[in-house]
Design an enzyme around this catalytic site. Structure first.
Site: not given
Ligand SMILES: NC(=O)c1ccc[n+]([C@@H]2O[C@H](COP(=O)([O-])OP(=O)(O)OC[C@H]3O[C@@H](n4cnc5c(N)ncnc54)[C@H](O)[C@@H]3O)[C@@H](O)[C@H]2O)c1
Length: 448
Positions: A286
């Site tokens: 983030c």
């Molecule tokens: N990790 C955090 O602490 C956090 C906090 C707030 C916001 N976010 C936001 O949340 C969003 C997700 O982050 P995250 O940390 O969970 O990412 P992540 O990489 O842990 O998980 C994303 C998942 O999406 C899957 N994926 C990718 N493309 C796909 C598709 N076309 N169809 C289905 N699945 C698909 C991937 O395989 C993965 O399992 C981002 O925008 C991030 O900025 C994350």
């Protein structure tokens, strides 16, 4: 038509209240998986969608791949009907679809929305009348209206459109940012208010109703763009404040003032001050990334976000500052960095988590290797580390018993299971970037 749509809204609301609504979550990562479990706990039948077949297979056998999500929780959810799939055709059976896919930066530091657009294109042909689609991925203001809605409308062969008011048929679209703080157990997930902005009041109210089943409070705002900007403001606020203390740390070191002591004193002020702490650089999915979503979008409006750029510059310089301090500390002991053995403690981007995305440790290791040091690491959360999008370490965690063999131990991540007294007692030199050794007096500690 008015009556039909109003009835349909009431029907969806009732399905939410009676837990008959089926919830599909796309992206079973750090955000999507815990969210799926929360809905499952609230007695919804949840389906997790992911393009990674290993994640789908792991979840379907009731196991976990995220340290802070125990396998027992997946098993419990499975008993309540949770399953995972890579088959988008199942989207049609969902009443609510929540998108939690990554939003990284590309090599030019510009937003990479390919995961969002890929997902939306894949689901567009399955979206149906009355279905609610919510984007949770962090992104720049305008994404939901300018990218998600048009792609859903274009990809839908039945000509279905977004329904913006009670008089129109179609699907509903909203944006609601994720506010999780990994590793922070002081606030229960339920107690984190959920901001919701809809393409029209019906989408906003339905999305609010969905989230009210798992969060104590929702914060409805007037548009998806306001919700998108809210998330960016929160993260830019952190990024800028961390840059401020990172800069002040460098000044305080020259002035021989302990900035941590200063911050502790300042935070006794009961108003107008919030404590931020310096460190070896930003990490995670983030804070190092999200601000650049806004500075990129600002260019469309002929506007330069100078605070963001300055904060980015200071924070990005911190790993270099750490390496300069390691070189100086070693030279004080009559040693050169080239050829020396360095052990980096902590690969994760922050304490007690198993996430190394954008971790400053990766940059510090790379910088040390480029300068000729032999670098190893220890991290209880990463017994081995292979290859990522931006690194290729291919290393195994070195046991702490080998500390005496190293010329310098660098504390980059202050995991709470480390025994810092024992580390200091057995090390030749400790460079501490986190103030983890604050209660230890020893000549071999250099804090930076
Ligand atoms: N990790 C955090 O602490 C956090 C906090 C707030 C916001 N976010 C936001 O949340 C969003 C997700 O982050 P995250 O940390 O969970 O990412 P992540 O990489 O842990 O998980 C994303 C998942 O999406 C899957 N994926 C990718 N493309 C796909 C598709 N076309 N169809 C289905 N699945 C698909 C991937 O395989 C993965 O399992 C981002 O925008 C991030 O900025 C994350």
């Amino acid at each position: 038509m008015l009556v039909t749509s109003a009835n349909r809204t009431a029907e969806i609301l009732q399905k939410i209240e009676t837990r008959q609504a089926r919830i599909g979550i796309i992206g079973m990562g750090y955000v999507g998986l815990p969210l799926a479990l929360l809905f499952s706990e609230a007695r919804f039948r949840v389906t997790g969608f992911d393009i990674d077949p290993r994640k789908v297979e792991t979840l379907n056998r009731g196991a976990s791949y995220i340290v802070r999500v125990p396998g027992t929780e997946i098993e419990l959810a499975r008993e309540s009907g949770f399953s995972a799939t890579g088959d988008y055709a199942q989207i049609a059976a969902m009443d609510v679809v929540i998108i939690c896919v990554p939003t990284p930066l590309n090599e030019y530091h510009e937003p990479d929305l390919s995961y969002v657009t890929g997902t939306v294109k894949s689901i567009a042909s399955h979206v149906r009348d009355g279905q609610l689609v919510i984007l949770e991925s962090t992104t720049y203001p305008g994404t939901t209206e300018e990218i998600v809605v048009p792609l859903l409308e274009q990809g839908n062969s039945t000509g279905l459109r977004v329904a913006r008011d009670a008089s129109s048929a179609g699907f509903l679209v909203a944006f609601s940012p994720e506010r999780e703080d990994p590793g922070n157990d002081t606030v229960a997930r339920r107690d984190i208010p959920k901001v919701v902005g809809g393409c029209g009041p019906i989408a906003r109210d339905l999305a609010s109703a969905v989230y009210k089943t798992i969060f104590n409070r929702t914060v409805p705002v007037s548009s998806p763009a306001v919700a998108e900007m809210t998330k960016l403001l929160e993260n830019i606020y952190r990024c800028v404040n961390i840059a401020l203390v990172n800069e002040l740390k460098q000044l305080c070191m020259r002035m021989d003032i302990d900035l941590f002591e200063v911050i502790d004193a300042a935070k006794t002020k009961p108003f107008g001050f919030q404590a931020f702490y310096p460190g070896p650089g930003l990490g995670g999915h983030c804070i190092p990334i999200d601000p650049f979503y806004l500075s990129w979008k600002a260019k469309e409006f002929d506007f330069r976000t100078r605070f963001i750029e300055l904060a980015g510059e200071i924070n990005a310089g911190m790993p270099y500052f750490v390496v300069d301090n390691i070189i100086e500390a070693m030279s004080q002991q009559g040693k050169a960095l080239r050829g020396s053995r360095i052990l980096v403690l902590g690969l994760a981007y922050k304490r007690d988590i198993d996430d190394l995305r954008e971790s400053p440790s990766l940059t510090i290791i790379e910088l040390l290797q480029k300068r000729g040091a032999q670098v190893e690491y220890n991290d209880p959360f990463f017994p081995t580390v292979g290859q990522g999008r931006k690194y290729a370490l291919n290393m195994t965690s070195t046991p702490l018993t080998k500390i005496p063999e190293f010329d310098c131990i660098v504390i980059v991540t202050d995991h709470s299971q480390y025994n810092y007294r024992s580390i200091v007692a057995t090390a030749k030199l400790v460079v501490d970037t986190r103030n983890a050794t604050r209660n230890i007096e020893a000549a071999n500690i250099v804090r930076c």
